[in-house]
Each structure stands twice: as C-alpha cells, then as structure tokens.
Design a protein around this motif. Structure first.
Motif, PDB file in Angstrom:
ATOM      1  N   VAL A   9    -146.982  10.473  15.221  1.00 42.98           N
ATOM      2  CA  VAL A   9    -145.693  11.097  15.006  1.00 42.98           C
ATOM      3  C   VAL A   9    -144.577  10.159  14.921  1.00 42.98           C
ATOM      4  CG1 VAL A   9    -144.473  12.948  15.737  1.00 42.98           C
ATOM      5  CG2 VAL A   9    -146.685  13.383  15.900  1.00 42.98           C
ATOM      6  N   PHE A  10    -143.836  10.115  13.757  1.00 42.22           N
ATOM      7  CA  PHE A  10    -142.697   9.127  13.461  1.00 42.22           C
ATOM      8  C   PHE A  10    -141.562  10.055  13.290  1.00 42.22           C
ATOM      9  CE2 PHE A  10    -146.074   5.967  11.946  1.00 42.22           C
ATOM     10  CZ  PHE A  10    -146.203   5.331  12.998  1.00 42.22           C
ATOM     11  N   ALA A  61    -138.293  19.670  12.909  1.00 44.52           N
ATOM     12  CA  ALA A  61    -137.332  19.369  11.787  1.00 44.52           C
ATOM     13  C   ALA A  61    -137.130  17.815  11.478  1.00 44.52           C
ATOM     14  CB  ALA A  61    -135.871  20.057  11.889  1.00 44.52           C
ATOM     15  N   GLY A  62    -137.331  17.117  12.621  1.00 42.80           N
ATOM     16  CA  GLY A  62    -136.985  15.569  12.374  1.00 42.80           C
ATOM     17  C   GLY A  62    -138.203  14.711  12.605  1.00 42.80           C
TER      18      GLY A  62
END
Length: 340
Positions: free
Chosen positions: A285-286, A309-310
C-alpha cells in the motif's frame, strides 16, 4: 523502467525455446496424440506418483477452468469458490456462460475453508436452488496466499463429507510448490482434478490438466469446446522441457525469491503489505502520489484497489525472467519517490 504487471509478459524459458527449435521440423500426429505429449504425460504421472492419472493439455487457465467445470457438473449443479476466485472475478462469466452458477463465499485471504463450505449446503437444500457439487480453489490464490497440506487435507475431508468434487486451479502452481509444503503427489492424492500451470511459469502457453481418475470422454469435451490444439505436440514438448530436469521449480523459486526481496525492501521503507504472501505476488500500500510517481518513471503494475482517499494497494508480480537489478532499481526509485 520495468513491468511488474504479471508473470507471463516474457516469451518462454530458454529450455523451452531450445526444445522448440531443436524439434521444429518434426512431423507428428496432431491433437495431442504425438510422442511428445505421450512423454510429457508419462513424466507427469511419474512426478505425481499417479500412474492411472488422466493428463490433458490445453492452452490457457480460463479454458482449463471452463472445460473442467462444465464437463464434471450436471446442468443444475454449481461450484463454490472464494469471492476473489479467478472464475468469479476474472473470467467474464465464462462459467456462468456454461449454465453453472458460481457460489461465491467471502474470504479475507483468498482461501476457501471447510467452515465456508459447511455454510453453503443448508442454503441450497432442495430442488429450488442450484445444487453445490464442486469446490474450486487455486494455489497460489489470487491474493498470493498458499494452501498448506493440512489445509488442503481438511478441504478434501469436507468435500468427501458432502460429496463434492475438489478442483484446484494451478495457474501458479509452480510458485506454490516452490514456497509451500505440498508436492505434486500431494496434489494428485488430494484433488479430484488440478492443473500444472505453464503459461505463468516459463511456457509460451499451456496448462496440464491432471485427473485423479481416468476420464476417457474428456477429449470429446475438449474438441466440442474448440479447445483441441492441432499442433498439440507444442504443448507436450514444453512441459517435457520444463519438468524433466527441474527447470519448472527453478523458475518458480527465482520468481518467489525476487518477490520476497521486493516485500522486504518495501517493508524496510515503512510501507504496509496487508496480505502475507510468500509467493510471487506482493500487495503493498502506497500513498497515491507515490503510485503516480512510480508510473511516471515507467514502472508498470496492477492497481488492486483504493484503500482510502489517499492510499492505494497495488500488485507487484515477479516471473522466472525478472532480473535482480529490476527489483533493486524499483526499491531505489521507491525510496526516492517517497523521500526516504
């Protein structure tokens, strides 16, 4: 820079190309009735310690799944699969197109468990619902996880209890064999049918279907579905080349080792990997901006899903041909993109 999108971008392992070149002008019977396919069948039976096994070669995994499920189920019967299973997500309704329903059960790690199976029959208890008749699993799973021998043995026992067929999708069986505790004889003993995937482990194309018990009518089914390959020797020859001197497992070990290097390098930079995968698929996850920067640098990979969202979870896949330098370059550039 480099594509980590899948494990079948490259052509074929050198031992396959060598075998194809050396036998290019051989003239044989077609449709898998040639000496090369017979040698490959004999080799697979020997490696599986299953002298009575029925072995058939087809071109791809979706084709293999469709052929097996349609051939082994009655028109009113259905197949149980994890909600992430290939037949449920990535085959454009191919199974449903044959008239068979896929009963998808929620699975947090891509595996099917006996508890999941136990929940299905009572919901399909009479002739007003489809009748569950098969359990579909894959090793490795679509999330990179791997069934242990104990887990598959428990599934076998559960299937026997309910009279269900156990079918194992082996598109990435090489990766599972290289990092798990199961052997080919284990698969042959525990599954009613499974396949040894070639497309994703060094072959130009091809999967070797292995039935625990002979199915002499299966060739008719292959032909009826347009899946009987005229130049069948090209399928048998590839499996002979990959399996006879250990190239198949060596290729998978290479892919797994580089995937684990990716995993460890990503983790060392402080990024999470929610899926505990020991195989050649890794799911970090990035932050979204890091994903975009890596793509702008020319790296290719699948976007798995938005975490929030990010942040985005991506999929990184290594293959038999992935260079070590490509992995090191990715980790170096990841550190630059993340300013770490």
């Amino acid at each position: 820079m480099y594509s980590f999108r899948n494990d079948y971008s490259e052509g074929a392992h050198p031992v396959v190309l060598k075998a194809l070149t050396e036998t290019n002008l051989e003239q044989t019977r077609g449709y898998g009735l040639d000496p090369r396919c017979e040698k490959a069948r004999a080799l697979i039976r020997s490696l599986c310690a299953a002298p009575e096994a029925d072995v058939h070669f087809v071109v791809g995994g979706t084709q293999a799944n469709l052929l097996v499920i349609e051939a082994m189920l009655k028109p009113y019967e259905a197949v149980i699969a994890a909600h992430t299973g290939h037949i449920n997500v990535h085959e454009t309704g191919a199974i449903e197109g044959t008239g068979h329903k896929v009963i998808a059960v929620p699975s947090p790690d891509g595996k099917v468990t006996p508890a999941m199976i136990e929940s299905v029959p009572e919901l399909h208890s009479d002739e007003h619902q489809v009748k569950p008749a098969m359990v579909y699993v894959s090793n490795t799973t679509e999330t990179g996880t791997v069934y242990s021998k104990a887990e598959l043995t428990a599934l076998r026992q559960c299937c026997d209890k309910h009279g269900l067929i156990l079918f194992l999708d082996g598109a990435r069986l090489g990766s599972a064999l290289a990092c798990g505790d199961m052997t080919l004889p284990d698969y042959a003993a525990l599954a009613d049918v499974f396949y040894i995937g070639g497309t994703k482990n060094g072959a130009l194309f091809g999967e070797a279907l292995v039935f625990a018990r002979p199915r002499p009518d299966f060739r008719w089914h292959i032909k009826r579905r347009g899946a009987m390959f005229a130049k069948g020797r090209l399928l048998g020859l590839q499996f002979q080349a990959l399996l006879e001197n250990g190239a198949y497992l060596d290729a998978a070990r290479h892919a797994n080792a580089l995937a684990l290097r990716l995993r460890d390098g990503v983790a060392a930079l402080g990024f999470p990997l929610p899926v505990e995968s020991p195989s050649n698929q890794q799911f970090p996850v990035f932050p979204n901006e890091v994903v975009s920067k890596l793509q702008d640098m020319g790296y290719e990979f699948e976007v798995d899903h938005a975490v929030d969202a990010g942040h985005t979870q991506i999929r990184l896949v290594t293959s038999w041909a992935t260079p070590e330098q490509a992995v090191e370059d990715f980790l170096r550039d990841l550190a630059v993109c993340a300013d770490r």
